[in-house]
Design a protein around this motif. Structure first.
Motif, PDB file in Angstrom:
ATOM      1  N   ARG A   1      -8.247  -5.259  11.452  1.00  0.00           N
ATOM      2  CA  ARG A   1      -7.816  -5.005  12.827  1.00  0.00           C
ATOM      3  C   ARG A   1      -8.982  -5.231  13.766  1.00  0.00           C
ATOM      4  NH1 ARG A   1      -5.701   0.330  15.981  1.00  0.00           N
ATOM      5  NH2 ARG A   1      -4.111  -0.721  17.264  1.00  0.00           N
ATOM      6  N   PHE A   2      -8.847  -6.215  14.647  1.00  0.00           N
ATOM      7  CA  PHE A   2      -9.943  -6.647  15.513  1.00  0.00           C
ATOM      8  C   PHE A   2     -11.200  -6.957  14.697  1.00  0.00           C
ATOM      9  CE2 PHE A   2      -7.535  -3.712  18.438  1.00  0.00           C
ATOM     10  CZ  PHE A   2      -6.914  -4.724  19.148  1.00  0.00           C
ATOM     11  N   GLY A   3     -10.997  -7.504  13.490  1.00  0.00           N
ATOM     12  CA  GLY A   3     -12.103  -7.912  12.642  1.00  0.00           C
ATOM     13  C   GLY A   3     -12.687  -6.814  11.785  1.00  0.00           C
ATOM     14  N   ASN A   4     -12.185  -5.586  11.887  1.00  0.00           N
ATOM     15  CA  ASN A   4     -12.708  -4.459  11.118  1.00  0.00           C
ATOM     16  C   ASN A   4     -11.722  -4.056  10.023  1.00  0.00           C
ATOM     17  OD1 ASN A   4     -15.100  -4.039  12.771  1.00  0.00           O
ATOM     18  ND2 ASN A   4     -13.711  -3.247  14.338  1.00  0.00           N
ATOM     19  N   VAL A   5     -12.258  -3.629   8.863  1.00  0.00           N
ATOM     20  CA  VAL A   5     -11.421  -3.189   7.752  1.00  0.00           C
ATOM     21  C   VAL A   5     -10.895  -1.791   8.028  1.00  0.00           C
ATOM     22  CG1 VAL A   5     -11.403  -2.536   5.321  1.00  0.00           C
ATOM     23  CG2 VAL A   5     -12.572  -4.625   6.041  1.00  0.00           C
ATOM     24  N   CYS A   6      -9.576  -1.635   7.902  1.00  0.00           N
ATOM     25  CA  CYS A   6      -8.929  -0.328   7.978  1.00  0.00           C
ATOM     26  C   CYS A   6      -8.068  -0.174   6.730  1.00  0.00           C
ATOM     27  CB  CYS A   6      -8.054  -0.213   9.221  1.00  0.00           C
ATOM     28  SG  CYS A   6      -8.927  -0.382  10.780  1.00  0.00           S
ATOM     29  N   PHE A   7      -8.229   0.947   6.016  1.00  0.00           N
ATOM     30  CA  PHE A   7      -7.479   1.152   4.780  1.00  0.00           C
ATOM     31  C   PHE A   7      -6.100   1.721   5.082  1.00  0.00           C
ATOM     32  CE2 PHE A   7     -11.904   1.171   3.388  1.00  0.00           C
ATOM     33  CZ  PHE A   7     -11.832   0.236   2.368  1.00  0.00           C
ATOM     34  N   LEU A   8      -5.111   1.278   4.298  1.00  0.00           N
ATOM     35  CA  LEU A   8      -3.719   1.655   4.500  1.00  0.00           C
ATOM     36  C   LEU A   8      -3.219   2.624   3.445  1.00  0.00           C
ATOM     37  CD1 LEU A   8      -2.241  -1.889   5.302  1.00  0.00           C
ATOM     38  CD2 LEU A   8      -3.292  -0.244   6.874  1.00  0.00           C
ATOM     39  N   MET A   9      -3.972   2.760   2.345  1.00  0.00           N
ATOM     40  CA  MET A   9      -3.610   3.655   1.258  1.00  0.00           C
ATOM     41  C   MET A   9      -4.867   4.362   0.774  1.00  0.00           C
ATOM     42  SD  MET A   9      -1.055   1.033  -0.829  1.00  0.00           S
ATOM     43  CE  MET A   9      -0.585   2.256  -2.058  1.00  0.00           C
ATOM     44  N   ARG A  10      -4.687   5.466   0.097  1.00  0.00           N
ATOM     45  CA  ARG A  10      -5.832   6.210  -0.443  1.00  0.00           C
ATOM     46  C   ARG A  10      -6.239   5.722  -1.829  1.00  0.00           C
ATOM     47  NH1 ARG A  10      -8.169   9.048   3.759  1.00  0.00           N
ATOM     48  NH2 ARG A  10      -6.521  10.022   5.011  1.00  0.00           N
ATOM     49  N   ARG A  11      -5.260   5.299  -2.623  1.00  0.00           N
ATOM     50  CA  ARG A  11      -5.563   4.952  -4.009  1.00  0.00           C
ATOM     51  C   ARG A  11      -5.893   3.466  -4.142  1.00  0.00           C
ATOM     52  NH1 ARG A  11      -1.757   2.018  -6.553  1.00  0.00           N
ATOM     53  NH2 ARG A  11       0.282   1.818  -5.525  1.00  0.00           N
ATOM     54  N   PRO A  12      -6.726   3.094  -5.110  1.00  0.00           N
ATOM     55  CA  PRO A  12      -6.983   1.674  -5.369  1.00  0.00           C
ATOM     56  C   PRO A  12      -5.794   1.016  -6.061  1.00  0.00           C
ATOM     57  CG  PRO A  12      -8.184   3.026  -6.942  1.00  0.00           C
ATOM     58  CD  PRO A  12      -7.566   3.972  -5.957  1.00  0.00           C
ATOM     59  N   LEU A  13      -5.625  -0.249  -5.820  1.00  0.00           N
ATOM     60  CA  LEU A  13      -4.544  -1.014  -6.428  1.00  0.00           C
ATOM     61  C   LEU A  13      -4.959  -1.511  -7.807  1.00  0.00           C
ATOM     62  CD1 LEU A  13      -3.653  -3.132  -3.273  1.00  0.00           C
ATOM     63  CD2 LEU A  13      -2.371  -1.156  -4.140  1.00  0.00           C
ATOM     64  N   GLY A  14      -4.020  -1.546  -8.743  1.00  0.00           N
ATOM     65  CA  GLY A  14      -4.316  -1.993 -10.092  1.00  0.00           C
ATOM     66  C   GLY A  14      -4.021  -3.465 -10.304  1.00  0.00           C
TER      67      GLY A  14
END
Length: 381
Positions: free
Chosen positions: A53-66
């Motif tokens: 978002r506007f070039g910055n990383v924003c996380f959408l979930m708490r858990r890592p994806l497998g």
């Protein structure tokens, strides 16, 4: 643990899914397409789902994806995408999801690639139609050079620098003001030029490699289809560049993108793709075909968004004569001196563009300093 300031809450229908499925990613894409500033959704094994978002990383979930989760998702979306990337190839395609009211679609350009940790899937969000030319923010001094009747307009820059959008806004202006035959070759098509309001031109969009195998075949194909304006998605190899030059020499206008670090280094980069014994001839042909090179990158703006920082060179008759006389190794240094000379009006350096944006209050002191420093380091390399 992800800090709350790096977390962007997705309005899940029920709760955050324990395993991402196609329905979930379509929901994310619907939401992201309506959220200001989001350009990409990134699903990468070992990391939580994220947005740029506007070039910055924003996380959408708490858990890592497998890795198994994403491999299954890749196959669910495409049918065989997981198998393709497991074989060592990447996979590019266009994905669409219904709008909430079911009247139309949101589109994304998708890349699937295998990594050390497992699959990585990147969705680049694409508006339905390109922005209007007057809204895109091209500098007044540059505008008159973007619509040649014949010649090559090259938009250079890194991935994610807005090259495709910039060219699309130029194309939109021509398609709404000129009764021309326009053909595009893209991998995959991004904007839907068919849907441009008040279009008066004929439009044909071609998907590489679904409709034709590669860009080499594309430029050969275009010579048989009587276009006045051609878009070649990327000038990525010497065969494509040679074909694009041949297109221009037959009296057409052609637009394309190229991955290079500067406007003045673009010819060097493109000529380096040719065999050494062809470099000199390639230089002469390319210089003769060029109308303008624009290098663009997006930098942080003072309003929390991003603004386009551009360096450009207009290839006048006199400049072409100078460049044709030079050896290939001399072109880059000559153009760097040319673009940094304030007496040359048909060009602008990245440092001059940054100074102007700073005076206008669009970039901060820190961003200006970073641009000046990086330009100085590039000049020493």
């Amino acid at each position: 643990m992800i800090s709350d300031d790096r977390f962007l809450q997705v309005p899940w229908r029920v709760q955050e899914p324990q395993r991402l499925q196609k329905e979930d990613i379509n929901h994310i894409l619907q939401w992201a397409s309506q959220t200001d500033g989001i350009s990409d959704i990134v699903l990468s094994s070992g990391n939580p789902a994220a947005a740029l978002r506007f070039g910055n990383v924003c996380f959408l979930m708490r858990r890592p994806l497998g890795d198994v989760e994403l491999l299954s998702l890749a196959n669910e979306i495409t049918g065989n995408g997981g198998s393709i990337i497991k074989s060592g190839q990447d996979y590019d395609f266009r994905h669409r999801v219904h709008k909430p009211d079911l009247k139309g679609y949101y589109f994304s350009r998708v890349n699937m690639t295998q990594s050390v940790m497992g699959p990585s899937i990147t969705f680049r969000l694409i508006p339905e139609v390109p922005p209007e030319f007057d809204e895109y923010g091209f500098e007044p001094e540059l505008r008159n050079h973007l619509f040649p009747r014949h010649g090559m307009v090259l938009m250079a820059g890194e991935t994610g620098s807005g090259k495709t959008t910039a060219l699309a806004s130029i194309i939109r202006r021509r398609l709404t003001s000129e009764s021309i035959n326009f053909i595009s070759y893209e991998s995959p098509p991004e904007y839907d030029f068919y849907q441009i309001p008040d279009r008066v031109a004929l439009v044909t969009q071609t998907d590489i490699p679904l409709d034709l195998p590669n860009y080499v075949a594309a430029v050969r194909n275009s010579l048989r289809r009587a276009p006045q304006l051609v878009l070649v998605g990327e000038a990525r190899d010497h065969e494509t560049i040679s074909g694009a030059v041949a297109e221009v020499r037959t009296g057409h206008a052609l637009l394309s993108t190229v991955h290079t670090p500067s406007a003045h280094g673009t010819i060097d980069r493109m000529v380096s793709l040719f065999p050494p014994d062809e470099a000199r001839a390639a230089q002469v042909s390319l210089v003769d075909a060029l109308s303008v090179i624009i290098h663009q990158r997006l930098v942080a703006s003072t309003d929390g968004r991003r603004v386009a920082l551009r360096e450009w060179i207009v290839f006048t008759h006199d400049l072409k004569l100078d460049l044709i006389r030079l050896e290939p190794s001399e072109v880059g240094p000559f153009l760097q001196q040319h673009i940094n000379n304030p007496e040359n009006r048909n060009c602008r350096s990245v440092t001059e563009s940054a100074r102007r944006l700073h005076v206008e209050g669009k970039i901060s002191d820190l961003v200006l300093q970073e641009v000046m420093y990086s330009a100085g380091m590039a000049g020493k390399s």
